[in-house]
Write a protein that holds these residues in place. Structure first.
Motif, PDB file in Angstrom:
ATOM      1  N   ILE A  35      -1.461  -4.563   5.758  1.00 50.57           N
ATOM      2  CA  ILE A  35      -2.439  -4.829   4.694  1.00 50.57           C
ATOM      3  C   ILE A  35      -1.740  -4.522   3.382  1.00 50.57           C
ATOM      4  O   ILE A  35      -1.353  -3.380   3.118  1.00 50.57           O
ATOM      5  CB  ILE A  35      -3.706  -3.975   4.865  1.00 50.57           C
ATOM      6  N   HIS A  36      -1.554  -5.554   2.581  1.00 43.67           N
ATOM      7  CA  HIS A  36      -0.718  -5.488   1.387  1.00 43.67           C
ATOM      8  C   HIS A  36      -1.601  -5.656   0.147  1.00 43.67           C
ATOM      9  O   HIS A  36      -2.186  -6.716  -0.073  1.00 43.67           O
ATOM     10  CB  HIS A  36       0.336  -6.599   1.444  1.00 43.67           C
ATOM     11  N   ALA A  37      -1.718  -4.603  -0.658  1.00 43.64           N
ATOM     12  CA  ALA A  37      -2.523  -4.666  -1.887  1.00 43.64           C
ATOM     13  C   ALA A  37      -1.761  -5.413  -2.970  1.00 43.64           C
ATOM     14  O   ALA A  37      -0.568  -5.182  -3.171  1.00 43.64           O
ATOM     15  CB  ALA A  37      -2.865  -3.264  -2.364  1.00 43.64           C
ATOM     16  N   PHE A 194      -2.031  -9.659  12.046  1.00 42.23           N
ATOM     17  CA  PHE A 194      -2.264 -10.453  10.839  1.00 42.23           C
ATOM     18  C   PHE A 194      -1.572  -9.809   9.638  1.00 42.23           C
ATOM     19  O   PHE A 194      -1.459  -8.580   9.537  1.00 42.23           O
ATOM     20  CB  PHE A 194      -3.761 -10.553  10.539  1.00 42.23           C
ATOM     21  N   GLY A 195      -1.133 -10.655   8.717  1.00 42.00           N
ATOM     22  CA  GLY A 195      -0.727 -10.189   7.401  1.00 42.00           C
ATOM     23  C   GLY A 195      -1.912 -10.371   6.465  1.00 42.00           C
ATOM     24  O   GLY A 195      -2.473 -11.463   6.369  1.00 42.00           O
ATOM     25  N   ILE A 196      -2.333  -9.304   5.792  1.00 44.15           N
ATOM     26  CA  ILE A 196      -3.538  -9.344   4.961  1.00 44.15           C
ATOM     27  C   ILE A 196      -3.166  -8.998   3.522  1.00 44.15           C
ATOM     28  O   ILE A 196      -2.554  -7.948   3.261  1.00 44.15           O
ATOM     29  CB  ILE A 196      -4.604  -8.365   5.482  1.00 44.15           C
ATOM     30  N   GLU A 208      -6.790   4.083   0.991  1.00 48.50           N
ATOM     31  CA  GLU A 208      -7.500   4.262   2.254  1.00 48.50           C
ATOM     32  C   GLU A 208      -7.099   3.229   3.299  1.00 48.50           C
ATOM     33  O   GLU A 208      -6.989   3.553   4.486  1.00 48.50           O
ATOM     34  CB  GLU A 208      -9.008   4.189   2.004  1.00 48.50           C
ATOM     35  N   ILE A 209      -6.865   1.988   2.883  1.00 50.84           N
ATOM     36  CA  ILE A 209      -6.741   0.904   3.857  1.00 50.84           C
ATOM     37  C   ILE A 209      -5.386   0.207   3.835  1.00 50.84           C
ATOM     38  O   ILE A 209      -4.984  -0.400   4.833  1.00 50.84           O
ATOM     39  CB  ILE A 209      -7.867  -0.150   3.635  1.00 50.84           C
ATOM     40  N   CYS A 210      -4.640   0.291   2.736  1.00 53.57           N
ATOM     41  CA  CYS A 210      -3.442  -0.541   2.591  1.00 53.57           C
ATOM     42  C   CYS A 210      -2.176   0.179   3.023  1.00 53.57           C
ATOM     43  O   CYS A 210      -2.078   1.405   2.994  1.00 53.57           O
ATOM     44  CB  CYS A 210      -3.294  -1.006   1.143  1.00 53.57           C
ATOM     45  N   ASP A 211      -1.185  -0.614   3.437  1.00 50.67           N
ATOM     46  CA  ASP A 211       0.116  -0.104   3.861  1.00 50.67           C
ATOM     47  C   ASP A 211       1.164  -0.216   2.758  1.00 50.67           C
ATOM     48  O   ASP A 211       2.082   0.594   2.676  1.00 50.67           O
ATOM     49  CB  ASP A 211       0.618  -0.892   5.078  1.00 50.67           C
ATOM     50  N   ARG A 212       1.020  -1.231   1.945  1.00 51.22           N
ATOM     51  CA  ARG A 212       2.011  -1.510   0.913  1.00 51.22           C
ATOM     52  C   ARG A 212       1.281  -2.060  -0.316  1.00 51.22           C
ATOM     53  O   ARG A 212       0.176  -2.605  -0.207  1.00 51.22           O
ATOM     54  CB  ARG A 212       3.041  -2.536   1.428  1.00 51.22           C
ATOM     55  N   ALA A 228       2.432   5.085   1.275  1.00 53.10           N
ATOM     56  CA  ALA A 228       2.726   6.468   1.653  1.00 53.10           C
ATOM     57  C   ALA A 228       3.803   7.090   0.779  1.00 53.10           C
ATOM     58  O   ALA A 228       3.919   8.318   0.715  1.00 53.10           O
ATOM     59  CB  ALA A 228       3.155   6.527   3.121  1.00 53.10           C
ATOM     60  N   GLU A 229       4.571   6.263   0.083  1.00 50.90           N
ATOM     61  CA  GLU A 229       5.672   6.777  -0.732  1.00 50.90           C
ATOM     62  C   GLU A 229       5.396   6.681  -2.226  1.00 50.90           C
ATOM     63  O   GLU A 229       6.283   6.968  -3.040  1.00 50.90           O
ATOM     64  CB  GLU A 229       6.958   5.995  -0.401  1.00 50.90           C
TER      65      GLU A 229
END
Length: 505
Positions: A35-37, A194-196, A208-212, A228-229
């Motif tokens: 999940i990519h913001a 999926f890529g979101i 809360e929800i995104c990875d990148r 996370a970084e």
């Protein structure tokens, strides 16, 4: 996740419109199971990038790759065929048709030349069951909440495309419980590979929800990192384009804060718009309102001015209770509002400078108590001179004036009503440097004359320069107040980025 190959890769995408460069060499990668913001302020290029990815616009330069293969998105249908589905903030469905129709419109199962409704409705039930959603799929979509409509739109996009899902402000109209339901579905889709792409203004939701996250600013790539970084304060710095070390103006400490507050707003709020807030303001005060786009600044202004009726709280003016349910009520109480979007909500382009200036005062007096032509001309001439509105003629249509002069016309409109409380929403946006300085000087002059002002601005240095107090908003809630020597760019940005509610500046 870092090592996963890109499912959707954008390299060096540029796009211009009549000399304006909306995107300038942007790179962007979405990986499977991510999940990519995609973040950025207004005008950053987010919408243009999404339109390029979904075939609405063709890029001027750059390459789009899916699974490592270059592709050309001919149109939106071709983008869907290649696996990219989009769900917009305003759900693009047909509320007067059934849930099943909305899920399968344009691709309904047929039998003997007719839609096989029994089969379509069974397929709809099976599809929604994957999202733990059990509805009467034969009922009109309008029967269900916005959250349910969002899930239906997502289910349709996934079923049609099935690779990359683009969500444009999906939580803008959802409450916390509805948002949690949506997030559970996004986590499920992420687990399925999926890529979101998740476009939002709510920073807490990003963490809360995104990875990148990828941040655009002024059409360029400002940065991309794993959530996370990336500390939240660094993300805010990326979005605003300035660091905490930037020197700033000193606030006007010679301006005393009134002991008595003539305007008191207690517990005002509106469901799905802005959390209940308290605000007290006295004459001769300038309250600055800071926060990222979507934080609730304009929603606050709309409630104060009666454009959106509050569903909680009460208002007192000079100690007396008042009810403000409409802008007419607000004007009767001595309020004025210069809106954020002056072209669509402020000026009436085809009317003259004179007519635009006289509009609010005429409405206040009532249409059966018309201002004479002589009074209108005198009023317009007075404010054209007082505010240095640069026009060859007060009869000139206001649409032909520069942005800064249009802003002055709107200010003149409200000053003509002799307001006690003036709300300015982004008063210096999109105007030249000279007009910018004149608007700031006018704010200070009005404050010195005893007017109460609430000024909303994305320019933090500007807020620092004229505010007696600053209210900071985040995720549609008032998060804190800064006053006196604590009004600095650094403190405001720290509060915008605070990890928890009520964190100290």
């Amino acid at each position: 996740m870092t090592d996963k190959p890109g499912l959707l890769v954008v390299e060096g995408i540029s796009k211009s419109f009549v000399g304006f460069k909306a995107l300038d060499g942007v790179d962007f990668t979405v990986r499977p199971g991510e999940i990519h913001a995609l973040l950025g302020e207004n005008g950053a290029g987010k919408s243009t990038l999404i339109k390029v990815l979904t075939g609405v616009h063709q890029p001027d330069a750059g390459v789009i790759k899916i699974d490592g293969q270059p592709v050309v998105m001919r149109d939106t249908q071709h983008a869907q065929y290649l696996g990219i589905g989009t769900v917009y903030q305003e759900v693009n469905l047909l509320p007067n048709m059934s849930v099943a129709d909305n899920l399968f419109i344009g691709r309904q199962p047929m039998r003997f030349g007719f839609v096989n409704r029994k089969r379509m409705e069974q397929q709809a039930r099976d599809l929604l069951a994957q999202y733990d959603l059990h509805l009467d799929v034969s009922s009109d979509l309008s029967r269900y909440s916005v959250a349910v409509q969002q899930i239906v739109a997502i289910a349709r996009a996934v079923d049609m495309s099935g690779r990359v899902l683009v969500l444009d402000e999906p939580t803008a109209s959802l409450d916390r419980h509805e948002t949690e339901v949506l997030f559970a579905i996004l986590r499920q889709l992420r687990a399925r590979g999926f890529g979101i792409v998740f476009i939002t203004h709510f920073l807490d939701q990003v963490y809360e929800i995104c990875d990148r996250v990828t941040v655009l600013r002024n059409g360029k790539l400002a940065g991309s990192a794993l959530i996370a970084e990336l500390p939240k304060i660094e993300l805010v710095t990326l979005m605003l384009g300035r660091t905490l070390a930037v020197a700033t103006h000193k606030p006007r400490h010679d301006r005393p804060i009134p002991a008595e507050r003539q305007f008191s707003f207690k517990g005002l709020g509106r469901s799905r718009s802005i959390a209940p807030f308290d605000l007290d303001i006295g004459q001769g005060e300038v309250i600055g309102m800071a926060g990222l786009l979507g934080s609730g600044r304009t929603e606050t202004a709309k409630i104060l001015f009666g454009i959106d009726a509050a569903d909680a709280g009460h208002i007192r003016i000079d100690g007396n209770p008042v009810l403000i349910r409409t802008p007419r009520d607000a004007v009767a109480c001595g309020f004025g509002l210069c809106p954020e979007d002056r072209k669509s909500d402020g000026i009436i382009g085809d009317l003259s400078v004179r007519e635009n200036i006289c509009l609010a005062l005429q409405a206040q007096k009532g249409w059966f108590n018309r201002l004479s032509s002589r009074e209108q001309t005198g009023l317009a001439d007075t404010f054209v001179k007082a505010l240095d509105i640069r026009t060859t003629d007060i009869e000139k249509p206001v649409k032909f004036l520069s942005g800064g002069n249009q802003q002055k016309v709107i200010l003149a409109r409200w000053l003509a009503t002799n307001p006690r409380f003036l709300i300015l929403d982004e008063p210096t946006r999109g105007i030249d440097v000279g007009a910018h300085a004149e608007i700031i000087a006018l704010i200070n002059r009005l404050c010195d004359d005893g007017m109460a002002l609430l000024v909303i601005s994305s320019e933090i240095e500007e807020i620092v320069a004229y505010s007696t107090r600053v209210i900071v908003l985040r995720d549609r809630a008032h998060r804190g107040e800064i006053s006196g020597d604590d009004i600095t760019t650094s403190n405001i940005m720290q509060m915008i980025a605070a990890e928890s509610e009520g964190a100290p500046a």
